[in-house]
Design an enzyme around this catalytic site. Structure first.
Site, PDB file in Angstrom:
ATOM      1  N   GLU A 156      37.558  44.924 109.290  1.00 17.85           N
ATOM      2  CA  GLU A 156      36.824  44.436 108.107  1.00 17.85           C
ATOM      3  C   GLU A 156      37.722  43.714 107.106  1.00 17.85           C
ATOM      4  O   GLU A 156      37.705  43.984 105.908  1.00 17.85           O
ATOM      5  CB  GLU A 156      36.063  45.605 107.451  1.00 17.85           C
ATOM      6  CG  GLU A 156      35.018  46.205 108.382  1.00 17.85           C
ATOM      7  CD  GLU A 156      34.325  47.444 107.842  1.00 17.85           C
ATOM      8  OE1 GLU A 156      34.662  47.856 106.715  1.00 17.85           O
ATOM      9  OE2 GLU A 156      33.464  48.000 108.548  1.00 17.85           O
ATOM     10  N   GLU A 160      29.165  47.359 117.029  1.00 12.61           N
ATOM     11  CA  GLU A 160      28.660  48.557 116.342  1.00 12.61           C
ATOM     12  C   GLU A 160      27.164  48.436 116.086  1.00 12.61           C
ATOM     13  O   GLU A 160      26.677  48.685 114.979  1.00 12.61           O
ATOM     14  CB  GLU A 160      29.407  48.782 115.020  1.00 12.61           C
ATOM     15  CG  GLU A 160      30.908  48.888 115.153  1.00 12.61           C
ATOM     16  CD  GLU A 160      31.612  49.131 113.835  1.00 12.61           C
ATOM     17  OE1 GLU A 160      30.941  49.546 112.864  1.00 12.61           O
ATOM     18  OE2 GLU A 160      32.833  48.908 113.761  1.00 12.61           O
TER      19      GLU A 160
END
Length: 993
Positions: free
Chosen positions: A770, A871
């Site tokens: 991220e 995810e």
């Protein structure tokens, strides 16, 4: 506090019968702070209503009284404020209604169990269950013109946020064992509801051992249009400590309206046909402290039990006692109970507790936590949490499920900082009731692809549009050279003309053009949002611009982009409504005050998913299949012309995976579903730095070792997640405390420790998670640290493909993580020598739109790197809608040639990152979303039957993966296995038979 104003009757007794109602408005005149006062007593005095009044506004007082005999003298008066406070009175009215005979105590000739069955005495002794209730009457005004079933009063239960919230009455002292009781009530609903919904009558039986059992006694489908009669019966085989009857059932947000609630003895003893469910096994002992502090203990602090009033006259919310945890010097100190032997693995439990705090005026978080001693490790499981205050009791509700075997379990309440007392008004833990799945919504009369907005091309000026706030709207026309190339290509279309709406004189961020679309929306439909926007004069640089929806009191993001005055930018987004709103306004907002906003071609239209699926099936055939030629040789290959051939694909080679964890893989049912339906895995937390080295120098690879051994044993490929996490909140405290060369040394040790240990065993590694949303390492170690992590990781484990990984890249909802910014990040890393090998798109998404997802994937694909969905989860409380959304994303990703694999972020209820995203319920039931996933897996397997042709061959087109083939030969059936790979348009396979 406001001074109390009391209505009182002074009586000299005689005889009469009648029903009176008083209605008046009043307020005190004095500069007093609000405080409570007491009435003065005279002769025989009958107090019948009171209210807190202030000097700021008129307050309405309501009440009623009955006279069974006529007194010699009757005086009505108003009293209450303290001496020196003037009392202002206006509009005093007492009306008379003659009654036939009191029926509050008898129903049909038998004694009535319910007190105040017709709400003629207000709500007494009824209690709303975690919601709001009031009595509507012909004096106070009926709700939306709804008259009571009996023509008088009825109760309205509103502000309901759960289906079980309703109206209850304790009937413990009015029922006995062995008797059949008949239940009836008139009910209806109001608010956000279109069809009939179920209203239920339920008994809550609180047993002496602390357990609570819920016994359904009757139900009815209720509507908004008319009163519906609920009927049922019950009988008790043993007498619980408390028997509470309540009405519940409609979905959250729907008001429940109740009239004429009757429970009466049928005059018969319990018959064989009356079914009475026994109570459930107790989990928490002495849950409401009736037996003192027995079974309870302090967790690092002292605990006490209090009766009725303590802590400044704090009163228990339920029962007669509450407990306190005092002398707390750590936030984990609190009250606890060991429940070893009373909870089981693979059983879903629900928890309810009522708490408040003392010692702080600020709200603070209170948590219920479960400590579990598993074999070889201990674990803390968060069960419930809420912000508690010192002013009122707050409810804690939660659920949990234990997968792994354990030797000890302790439940405790913790959370507030040191020095703050925790007050506990009971804790109940019981096996969760299986909730009935919501039905598949009916979606009809939807005009797919049709814009909901009126006059979106502004051909009729500002018709249909209005300013949000005090900004000024005007219609402008853009010069052709300012239009983006994509709009120039569409210039021939009538709705693309350069006309746009200009919002100027903006003094707030939320100001812009708006349009009300309430009546045009349909529930459960996914709407796509698109618009072209440009900011104008008054600001410098780029600003966020949003298409928003004001849905009652909620804000819904319909898509956003960073825009400036140099060019037009396209917004793409989507939304879905699952509860009926009273008002929906679409508007565009975002730039700071003083910055003009231009909007062109704003569209909101329902998405035709079925049409998109048909297109994707054709696309999938081209991307995921190839032509196969089977050539036969050997002694049985002679004279095969016309012989029957049966082809069955046993496994698609496309990677479908899920995250797993040490505690849930211990569940045999979980493990079986995972191994049967996935071929890749990623560890949820076990490889993250904060897990493997929570304290500096103390390495813990035990959990990741065991998970990796499990996967290797079952030939499951594994992604490594993650070496580092750039978001500061995900960095453990000891790492956050480091600076300069100390932090750099810790980074190097992390790389060396993990990658040397697992070299060659993880196919992928998410190197620094991220990076679009965080900058912890970059801020402290410089811009090159990210590329350094990639370079060093490749040196230590050259076989692993190294990934960037981020969220919100695929849906147009986040200006921090657009595909363009992701591309810029990857290019920058590559220019610094980082061997980026793959792009991870997480896929935590709601109401997905296929075209938007595809557009994002198309943009990322220009880098030429494999894209993995790493995810994936989609969330919807209705499992049918969840299944639809999951299918959208799976089909879109599977059909895209750049996508190399799809990893789900879990599949089992209670072990998901987001609620209502699971495919398998806690008890192992595969829900509609799970069935859809399995159905698509079957769709993407090839099954073909045919005959050998004149060339001695069999041709077919099939998905990549493993196959079995059965052919009839002169010597009998012959079976062979083969693999279809993905490397060339046509694959020739020679089989020796």
């Amino acid at each position: 506090m406001s001074p109390l104003v009391l209505s009182t009757l002074l009586l000299h007794m005689s005889e009469s019968m009648g029903k009176f109602m008083s209605l008046l408005e009043l307020r005190p005149l004095s500069n007093l702070r609000k405080r409570a006062l007491l009435p003065t007593m005279f002769l025989l005095q009958a107090f019948f209503t009171r209210i807190s009044a202030s000097q700021e506004c008129w307050e309405k007082m309501e009440g009623s009284f009955n006279l069974t005999t006529i007194p010699r003298r009757l005086v009505f008066y108003l009293e209450g404020p303290p001496p020196g406070v003037d009392l202002l009175i206006d509009s005093v009215a007492i009306s008379y209604k003659k009654t036939e005979k009191s029926v509050s105590s008898t129903i049909g000739g038998t004694e009535g169990i319910i007190s105040n069955y017709d709400f003629s005495k207000g709500l007494h002794p009824w209690n709303p269950i975690c919601c709001h209730a009031y009595v509507a009457s012909q004096w106070s005004g009926f709700l939306d013109g709804i008259r009571g079933n009996s023509g008088e009063n009825y109760a309205v239960v509103s502000k309901r946020t759960e289906h079980w919230q309703g109206l209850e009455q304790d009937i413990t002292n009015r029922v006995s064992t062995g008797t059949v009781y008949v239940v009836s009530a008139f009910v209806r609903v109001d608010g956000n509801v279109q069809d009939q919904v179920e209203v239920k009558g339920t008994l809550r039986l609180q047993n002496t051992d602390g357990s609570t059992h819920y016994n359904p006694v009757g139900s009815v489908l209720a509507s908004k249009e008319k009163w519906n009669k609920l009927e049922g019966s019950f009988s008790l085989t043993n007498m619980p400590k408390h028997v509470v009857f309540y009405l519940e059932g409609p979905p959250a947000g729907v008001d429940l309206i109740i009239d004429s609630v009757n429970i009466s003895c049928s005059g018969h003893k319990q018959s064989k046909e009356v079914k009475v469910t026994s109570g459930v096994e107790t989990v928490i002992k002495n849950p409401h402290f009736e037996d003192g502090l027995k079974n309870w203990s302090g967790r690092g602090c002292n605990i006490c039990r209090h009766e009725l009033a303590a802590y400044g006259n704090v009163r228990p919310l339920n029962g007669s006692y509450f407990a306190s945890a005092t002398g707390r010097v750590h936030n984990w100190h609190g009250i606890q109970q060991e429940i070893t032997g009373r909870v089981q693995r693979k059983v879903l439990y629900e928890i309810n507790s009522t708490v408040r705090i003392f010692g702080s005026a600020n709200d603070t978080e209170v948590r219920v936590t479960l400590w579990v001693q598993e074999y070889g490790r201990e674990r803390y499981v968060g069960l419930a949490k809420n912000q508690a205050s010192d002013k009122q009791w707050k409810h804690l509700k939660g659920r949990f499920l234990l997968h792994a075997p354990f030797t000890k379990a302790v439940i405790f309440i913790e959370g507030p900082p040191a020095g703050i007392d925790i007050l506990v008004d009971g804790l109940v833990l019981s096996p969760a009731r299986k909730l009935q799945a919501a039905p598949c919504p009916k979606i009809e009369n939807v005009l797919y692809g049709v814009n909901l907005l009126h006059n979106s091309a502004f051909t009729c000026g500002l018709a249909g549009w209005s300013p949000m706030g005090s900004c000024r709207l005007s219609i402008q026309t853009e010069a052709p050279h300012m239009l983006p190339s994509i709009l120039k290509d569409l210039a021939s279309q009538k709705h693309i003309s350069g006309r746009h709406i200009l919002a100027s004189n903006r003094t707030e961020v939320w100001m812009g053009p708006s349009q009300v679309i309430t009546d045009k929306l349909r529930l459960h439909v996914t709407y796509r949002v698109s618009a072209w926007v440009r900011t104008g004069s008054g600001g410098h640089g780029r600003h966020n611009v949003n298409v928003c929806l004001a849905v009652d009191n909620q804000w819904v993001n319909g898509g956003q982009v960073e825009a400036d005055g140099d060019q037009w930018y396209e917004i793409k987004g989507a939304f879905k409504l699952e509860k009926q709103p009273s008002k929906v306004t679409a508007y565009v907002q975002g730039p700071p005050p003083g910055v003009d906003l231009r909007v062109m071609d704003l569209q909101i239209y329902p998405v035709d998913r079925k049409a998109r699926f048909e297109y994707l099936k054709e696309k999938t055939d081209k991307v995921r299949k190839r032509d196969v030629v089977l050539k036969f040789q050997g002694s049985n290959a002679v004279n095969l012309l016309g012989s029957s051939v049966r082809i069955q694909q046993t496994e698609n080679s496309f990677p479908f995976g899920s995250c797993i964890a040490k505690h849930n893989i211990a569940n045999e049912d979980f493990a079986e579903f995972f191994l049967k339906n996935f071929n890749w895995a990623v560890f949820e937390n076990e490889l993250k730095w904060y897990h493997t080295e929570a304290e500096q120098g103390r390495l813990n690879y035990k959990d990741s070792d065991e998970l990796l051994e499990f996967c290797e044993k079952h030939k499951i490929q594994v992604r490594g997640h993650c070496l580092f996490w750039e978001v500061e909140d995900a960095v453990q405290p000891w790492v956050r405390s480091l600076q300069g060369h100390h932090l750099m040394a810790a980074v190097q040790n992390r790389l060396q420790s993990l990658l040397s240990r697992y070299k060659g065993r993880f196919r992928h590694h998410d190197v620094n998670n991220e990076m679009l949303h965080g900058s912890f390492y970059e801020d402290r170690l410089g811009r090159d640290i990210r590329a350094y992590m990639f370079r060093e990781a490749h040196k230590l484990d050259p076989s692993a493909v190294l990934f960037v990984n981020d969220y919100n890249v695929e849906d147009g909802c986040d200006t921090k993580s657009t595909p363009e910014k992701f591309i810029e990040q990857v290019v920058d890393l590559q220019e610094r020598g980082a061997p980026v090998g793959g792009i991870g798109v997480q896929g935590h998404i709601s109401h997905p739109v296929g075209e938007i997802i595809c557009d994002s994937l198309d943009k990322l694909a220009i880098l030429g790197l494999p894209i993995w969905i790493t995810e994936l989860d989609v969330t919807s409380e209705n499992e049918h809608l969840r299944a639809d959304d999951l299918e959208v994303f799976l089909r879109e990703a599977f059909a895209h040639s750049a996508v190399g694999g799809i990893i789900l972020w879990g599949f089992w209820e209670m072990f998901m990152f987001r609620e209502h995203a699971h495919l398998v319920d806690a008890d192992g039931t595969i829900n509609e979303a799970g069935k859809r996933y399995l159905s698509l897996k079957q769709e993407w397997l090839t099954r073909v039957n045919g005959n050998v042709n004149h060339q001695g061959e069999f041709n077919f087109r099939g998905y990549h993966g493993s196959y079995t083939m059965e052919v009839d030969t002169p010597s009998g059936k012959v079976t062979r296995s083969f693999v279809v790979d993905e490397h060339s348009p046509v694959q020739v396979i020679t089989l020796n038979i």
